[in-house]
Design a protein around this motif. Structure first.
Motif, PDB file in Angstrom:
ATOM      1  N   ARG A 278       0.854  -1.179   0.000  1.00  0.00           N
ATOM      2  CA  ARG A 278       0.000   0.000   0.000  1.00  0.00           C
ATOM      3  C   ARG A 278       0.898   1.239   0.000  1.00  0.00           C
ATOM      4  NH1 ARG A 278      -4.141   1.349   4.900  1.00  0.00           N
ATOM      5  NH2 ARG A 278      -5.169   3.059   3.821  1.00  0.00           N
TER       6      ARG A 278
ATOM      7  N   SER B 163      -7.295   8.688  -4.829  1.00  0.00           N
ATOM      8  CA  SER B 163      -8.411   8.101  -5.568  1.00  0.00           C
ATOM      9  C   SER B 163      -9.576   7.837  -4.620  1.00  0.00           C
ATOM     10  CB  SER B 163      -7.968   6.796  -6.226  1.00  0.00           C
ATOM     11  OG  SER B 163      -7.724   5.837  -5.223  1.00  0.00           O
ATOM     12  N   TYR B 164     -10.756   7.608  -5.186  1.00  0.00           N
ATOM     13  CA  TYR B 164     -11.933   7.312  -4.368  1.00  0.00           C
ATOM     14  C   TYR B 164     -11.673   6.050  -3.534  1.00  0.00           C
ATOM     15  CZ  TYR B 164     -14.702  10.611  -7.196  1.00  0.00           C
ATOM     16  OH  TYR B 164     -15.197  11.724  -7.811  1.00  0.00           O
ATOM     17  N   ARG B 165     -11.015   5.088  -4.171  1.00  0.00           N
ATOM     18  CA  ARG B 165     -10.751   3.836  -3.463  1.00  0.00           C
ATOM     19  C   ARG B 165      -9.821   4.071  -2.260  1.00  0.00           C
ATOM     20  NH1 ARG B 165     -10.102  -1.691  -4.189  1.00  0.00           N
ATOM     21  NH2 ARG B 165     -10.936  -1.753  -6.291  1.00  0.00           N
ATOM     22  N   GLU B 166      -8.762   4.868  -2.491  1.00  0.00           N
ATOM     23  CA  GLU B 166      -7.844   5.163  -1.385  1.00  0.00           C
ATOM     24  C   GLU B 166      -8.567   5.927  -0.275  1.00  0.00           C
ATOM     25  OE1 GLU B 166      -3.300   5.647  -3.029  1.00  0.00           O
ATOM     26  OE2 GLU B 166      -4.766   7.138  -3.669  1.00  0.00           O
TER      27      GLU B 166
ATOM     28  N   ALA C   6     -11.662   5.765   0.454  1.00  0.00           N
ATOM     29  CA  ALA C   6     -12.536   4.814   1.144  1.00  0.00           C
ATOM     30  C   ALA C   6     -11.738   3.983   2.146  1.00  0.00           C
ATOM     31  CB  ALA C   6     -13.228   3.909   0.124  1.00  0.00           C
ATOM     32  N   GLU C   7     -10.517   3.601   1.749  1.00  0.00           N
ATOM     33  CA  GLU C   7      -9.680   2.821   2.670  1.00  0.00           C
ATOM     34  C   GLU C   7      -9.212   3.656   3.851  1.00  0.00           C
ATOM     35  OE1 GLU C   7      -6.469   0.929   0.589  1.00  0.00           O
ATOM     36  OE2 GLU C   7      -7.837  -0.301  -0.622  1.00  0.00           O
TER      37      GLU C   7
ATOM     38  N   PRO D 289     -17.475   2.592   2.575  1.00  0.00           N
ATOM     39  CA  PRO D 289     -17.565   2.175   1.170  1.00  0.00           C
ATOM     40  C   PRO D 289     -17.364   3.353   0.206  1.00  0.00           C
ATOM     41  CG  PRO D 289     -19.471   1.418   2.426  1.00  0.00           C
ATOM     42  CD  PRO D 289     -18.721   2.371   3.301  1.00  0.00           C
ATOM     43  N   ILE D 290     -16.969   3.044  -1.012  1.00  0.00           N
ATOM     44  CA  ILE D 290     -16.756   4.083  -2.017  1.00  0.00           C
ATOM     45  C   ILE D 290     -18.014   4.929  -2.233  1.00  0.00           C
ATOM     46  CG2 ILE D 290     -16.337   4.471  -4.478  1.00  0.00           C
ATOM     47  CD1 ILE D 290     -14.189   2.509  -4.480  1.00  0.00           C
TER      48      ILE D 290
ATOM     49  N   ALA E 268     -16.912  11.958 -10.675  1.00  0.00           N
ATOM     50  CA  ALA E 268     -15.921  10.937 -11.016  1.00  0.00           C
ATOM     51  C   ALA E 268     -15.096  11.375 -12.221  1.00  0.00           C
ATOM     52  CB  ALA E 268     -16.626   9.609 -11.294  1.00  0.00           C
TER      53      ALA E 268
ATOM     54  N   GLU F  95     -11.592   9.615 -12.342  1.00  0.00           N
ATOM     55  CA  GLU F  95     -11.913   8.240 -11.938  1.00  0.00           C
ATOM     56  C   GLU F  95     -12.534   7.430 -13.077  1.00  0.00           C
ATOM     57  OE1 GLU F  95     -11.845   6.653  -8.738  1.00  0.00           O
ATOM     58  OE2 GLU F  95     -10.711   8.286  -7.838  1.00  0.00           O
TER      59      GLU F  95
END
Lengths: 172, 253
Positions: A53, A130-133, A135-136, A141-142, B12, B17
């Motif tokens: 990561r 990023s959206y994923r990062e 979220a983590e 959740p995203i 997005a 994204e």
């Protein structure tokens, strides 16, 4: 990664951590306290770092958790039940209108966002994760990230526009 | 028209994204829908304003306390310094020391540390013929002698990189304890002193900057030593130099 390698990799992240902390907290001294706490904790827990990561994201997670534990103790927002169920932020906008948002409109506008919205906005629009990062880092959740981001941006836009109008009125 | 599904798609898209068909679909929407273009532009404008407000932090010097923590050595916090360096409260010594509320005793200690350093600077820095007792060419002796008299191992920092050459040093008589003064000079004969004494209170104190009418003093207490750097120089240059000195003093060996 051994300990000295870890420390070496930590150094270039410090300016980014400071910017993140500054935008998150809005206060320079508090922000540097957060960074120092974060760095101390990161060194203590370096064995928990998953090197697949990005280091920065891991550090943001730590810093954000420390920040949260502060505002949960202190901030009125901490009493909110569920930020994602709330409609709009008329209250925040009215409160902001009472202030003169002439100086550094954006930093003052940020102060009027609920922290759950502010952190998402700062991560995505300033730190450009990023959206994923995101979220983590935040542990949701995203979809929740996107919903908070959307609310944060629309509140911010209203604040900036209202703030701008206030400024114009004052200038006249 | 771009409510619901397409609303998040605009976010997005603005955040990079989207890829492939999703991205093309939004681009097609933007091409035909002015309102959607405005929304995306407003996201970009917010992003730009955030960067404008906060990117300067990236160029700031990282405070010594954070650097020390990152190297696994924690220092006392830098509250005063950060606010001072931010230019919020660059005021005289007395006012600086009046900032705290509950630390009266420590403030008195600090005040005397900074004051004694300032007095020693004002006494010896203008000296043309006898600025020091032991000259730089006898540096090993100077180091051993001051260490012995102060009662703790001192180092003589190398400030060549900052443009200051060591002239030498002297022993100072203080009320409670001997102190030492190291004197440096730059190419324009401007002088800088380092005041060193034992940290008898054993309290740690982060770097504090005080401006005494142009003579800037930066002082701290760390481990066995209490130190104060005095010179006529800009505050940010002083902070940079003080951190360098701090690190040299703290280095092993």
């Amino acid at each position: 990664m051994n300990s000295s390698e870890f420390q070496k990799n930590l150094l270039p992240e410090l300016p980014h951590l400071r910017r993140f902390a500054r935008a998150l907290s809005g206060d320079a001294a508090l922000a540097d306290d957060l960074v120092q706490d974060c760095v101390e904790r990161a060194l203590k827990k370096q064995h928990l770092y998953d090197s697949t990561r990005p280091l920065r994201a891991w550090l943001y997670t730590i810093l954000r958790n420390i920040h949260i534990s502060h505002w949960r103790q202190a901030a009125p927002w901490g009493q909110m039940k569920n930020i994602d169920d709330m409609e709009g932020f008329e209250g925040a906008i009215e409160a902001a209108q009472e202030h003169n948002l002439s100086l550094s409109l954006i930093t003052q506008a940020l102060d009027h966002l609920p922290p759950q919205h502010r952190e998402v906005l700062v991560l995505i629009s300033l730190e450009e994760v990023s959206y994923r990062e995101a979220a983590e880092i935040i542990g949701v959740p995203i979809g929740t990230i996107m919903s908070r981001l959307s609310r944060a941006r629309s509140t911010l836009q209203k604040l900036l526009e209202e703030g701008g109008t206030t400024v114009l009125r004052v200038v006249k | 028209m771009f409510e619901t599904v397409e609303n998040w798609a605009l976010h997005a898209y603005a955040d990079g994204e989207l890829e492939g068909d999703d991205k093309k679909a939004v681009e097609a929407l933007l091409a035909r829908d002015e309102a959607a273009r405005k929304v995306v532009a407003s996201f970009a404008a917010q992003k730009q304003q955030l960067h404008r407000a906060y990117d300067a932090v990236l160029d700031e010097a990282v405070p010594a306390s954070i650097l020390a923590a990152a190297k696994g050595r924690s220092l006392p916090r830098l509250h005063w310094v950060t606010s001072l360096v931010a230019g919020l409260a660059l005021v005289g010594l007395g006012t600086v020391l009046g900032l705290g509320v509950s630390q009266h005793f420590e403030q008195v200690q600090q005040a005397s540390l900074a004051n004694r350093a300032v007095v020693a600077y004002q006494t010896f820095a203008p000296e043309v013929r006898h600025p020091v007792e032991v000259a730089a060419d006898d540096q090993d002796h100077l180091k051993a002698w001051l260490s012995k008299r102060i009662g703790t191992e001192i180092k003589i920092p190398d400030l060549q990189e900052a443009g200051y050459t060591l002239l030498g040093g002297r022993l100072l008589a203080e009320e409670d304890h001997p102190a030492g003064q190291l004197m440096y000079e730059d190419a324009n004969k401007k002088r800088l002193t380092i005041y060193l004494t034992a940290n008898t209170g054993a309290k740690e104190q982060a770097l504090v900057l005080a401006d005494n009418g142009g003579l800037v003093t930066c002082y701290w207490r760390d481990g066995a030593l209490a130190m104060a750097i005095s010179a006529d120089m800009p505050h940010d240059a002083m902070m940079t130099l003080a951190k360098d000195i701090y690190e040299q003093m703290d280095a092993k060996g």
